[in-house]
Enzyme design. Structure first.
Site, short mmCIF file in Angstrom:
data_model
loop_
_atom_site.label_atom_id
_atom_site.label_comp_id
_atom_site.label_asym_id
_atom_site.label_seq_id
_atom_site.Cartn_x
_atom_site.Cartn_y
_atom_site.Cartn_z
CB SER A 168 -0.90 0.01 1.24
OG SER A 168 -0.10 0.32 2.36
CE LYS A 169 -2.24 6.60 -2.50
NZ LYS A 169 -3.48 7.24 -2.18
NE ARG A 170 0.38 0.60 6.04
CZ ARG A 170 1.08 -0.48 6.33
NH1 ARG A 170 2.18 -0.39 7.03
NH2 ARG A 170 0.68 -1.66 5.91
CG HIS A 171 4.53 -1.12 1.97
ND1 HIS A 171 3.21 -1.50 1.91
CD2 HIS A 171 5.04 -1.70 3.08
CE1 HIS A 171 2.92 -2.30 2.92
NE2 HIS A 171 4.01 -2.43 3.65
N GLY A 172 5.41 3.10 -0.04
CA GLY A 172 5.98 3.89 -1.14
C GLY A 172 4.95 4.02 -2.24
#
Ligand code: GLU
Length: 465
Positions: A239-243
């Site tokens: 998800s966006k948390r990972h980039g």
């Protein structure tokens, strides 16, 4: 054997996610490999969440990655008549029924089931109703078999069996008359003669429900291949948390489409220990049999490594055009500066992304040198004043502004001043580019051209005094 027909069926509720792009690629490669057809279907039945902007973003990303479809885009929103006709067919055959239960009633039943430790499932209240109640809102439910089992042979995961009693009487048409995902996907895959469905394994629970619908509608059941998820480094779903997860964000960050394609296909698929694949090689070598059963972890370093590889080996002219786009984005005019392809040649060994390259290239186009204060303080010291003067005079007199000639001229200056190469080259690099890293000093002078080189040397001399 009939021709392979595969599809990619994104819902246009956002940008193209890299997980979706990988699914699309797998489909695309199979179609190309087997001389089949790759169909693009836009699943926009959820009118409230679907946007034209997303459709455009998906099409743009597909094009950027080099995946051309053979048919489509087909829009589900243009096919409501077909879906209505198929709902009617099931109603007429008694394979579907109208359900008048209200949302409140269903919620109450759900809570009761949970309290009693049962799995919440529609209790079949309206299954046996006779006649219709035209004044009351209703949904249409599929009359699921309720017993027996549904089995399919997944081309990636192997045989999969679901007990039919686990499966609910699925809603196929909502109270507003719109059909639901599981229903339209079956009607479309069948009507478009899709022979193999390759999609994310988040859909695996839908497959037995869909198989039952194929059977009820009298359609042949296609083959299925469910592709494992992509996870972040912490093993949770990417998800966006990972980039960045949007395909086009990678373009904006200076990645090349061939690097992303190469990376995404290798994420879950392997072919011996080969890492670098052109699209043509992927088309020849890709197979579902070599796709792993378990999830893969997204590794940004490996993607960066591949990108650096493709920059290093890419065509300078093309990379130059892409570099220009990134420079313009940074507000830098290429104008009468060096040819971008020449800048690419000088920087392709040292930039991992085009964005990084644009940062390194900016100094060749800006009219003013932007000095790194530490480098300037360390290297532009008064003791070098006379060496810089000697260099300036020598270069002023140089008529043949080519790297090999400049190298000879620079050697002469070293000889005259008695300085070692690094002692002069590094300060000159700072004078010409503002920083202490970059290509060879004479390569820099060629890129800048005579006029800018001399102007920057004079400016440095002013600073040394
Ligand atoms: N529209 C669905 C999605 O975006 C895909 C459905 C499918 O591939 O069957 O998840």
């Amino acid at each position: 054997m009939s021709k392979l027909r595969v599809r990619f069926a994104p819902s246009p509720t956002g940008y193209l996610h890299i997980g979706g792009a990988r699914t699309a690629l797998f489909n695309y490669l199979l179609a190309r490999k087997e001389g089949g057809s790759f169909i693009l279907r836009i699943e926009d039945t959820d009118v409230a969440r679907s946007t034209q902007e997303s459709v455009d973003a998906i099409l743009q990303a597909m094009e950027w990655l080099g995946m051309q479809c053979d048919e489509g885009p087909v829009f589900q929103s243009a096919r409501f008549d077909l879906y209505r006709q198929k709902v009617r067919q099931l109603l007429d055959q008694g394979l579907a029924y109208r359900c008048y239960c209200t949302a409140e009633e269903l919620e109450a039943k759900r809570e009761q089931a949970l309290q009693e430790g049962r799995k919440p499932k529609y209790d079949g209240t309206c299954r046996a109703l006779q006649g219709t109640f035209s004044e009351r809102p209703f949904v249409v439910r599929f009359r699921a078999p309720g017993s027996g089992a549904t089995t399919f042979e997944d081309r990636i995961k192997g045989p999969i069996t679901f007990q039919n009693e686990e499966l609910d009487d699925l809603i196929i048409q909502r109270s507003d008359g719109t059909p639901t995902y599981n229903f339209v996907v079956v009607v479309d895959d069948a009507e478009m003669a899709i022979s193999l469905v390759v999609r994310g394994d988040d859909h695996i629970n839908n497959t037995p429900r869909q198989i039952l619908l194929y059977q009820a509608l009298g359609y042949p059941v296609p083959d299925f291949a469910h592709v494992p998820m992509i996870l972040g480094a912490d093993k949770s779903r990417l998800s966006k948390r990972h980039g960045a997860t949007s395909v086009m964000a990678y373009r904006d960050m200076g990645y090349l489409p061939e690097a992303l394609v190469n990376y995404l296909v290798r994420l879950g698929w392997s072919c011996g220990d080969q890492e670098i694949f052109s699209m043509q090689e992927l088309i020849e070598k890709f197979s579902l049999e070599a796709v792993g059963k378990s999830a893969s972890v997204f590794n940004p370093e490996k993607l960066l490594w591949l990108n650096a590889h493709y920059i290093k080996h890419g065509d300078s002219q093309r990379l130059g055009e892409l570099l220009t786009g990134h420079l313009v984005q940074k507000g830098i005019e290429v104008g009468d500066g060096p040819a971008p392809a020449a800048v690419v040649d000088a920087l392709k060994e040292r930039a991992k992304t085009l964005l990084e390259m644009a940062e390194q290239a900016a100094c060749y186009y800006r009219s003013e040198v932007v000095f790194d204060p530490d480098a300037a303080a360390k290297f532009l010291v008064p003791a070098l004043g006379s060496a810089f003067e000697t260099l300036l005079r020598r270069m002023e007199g140089e008529g043949d502004w080519q790297e090999s000639t400049l190298e000879r001229a620079f050697e002469e200056v070293l000889h005259q001043t008695g300085l070692k190469f690094g002692k002069l080259a590094q300060p000159v690099r700072v004078a010409l580019t503002g920083g202490s890293a970059g290509p060879g000093i004479c390569q820099i002078m060629v890129l800048l051209g005579k006029e800018r080189t001399l102007a920057r040397l004079r400016q440095a001399i002013g600073m040394l005094a």
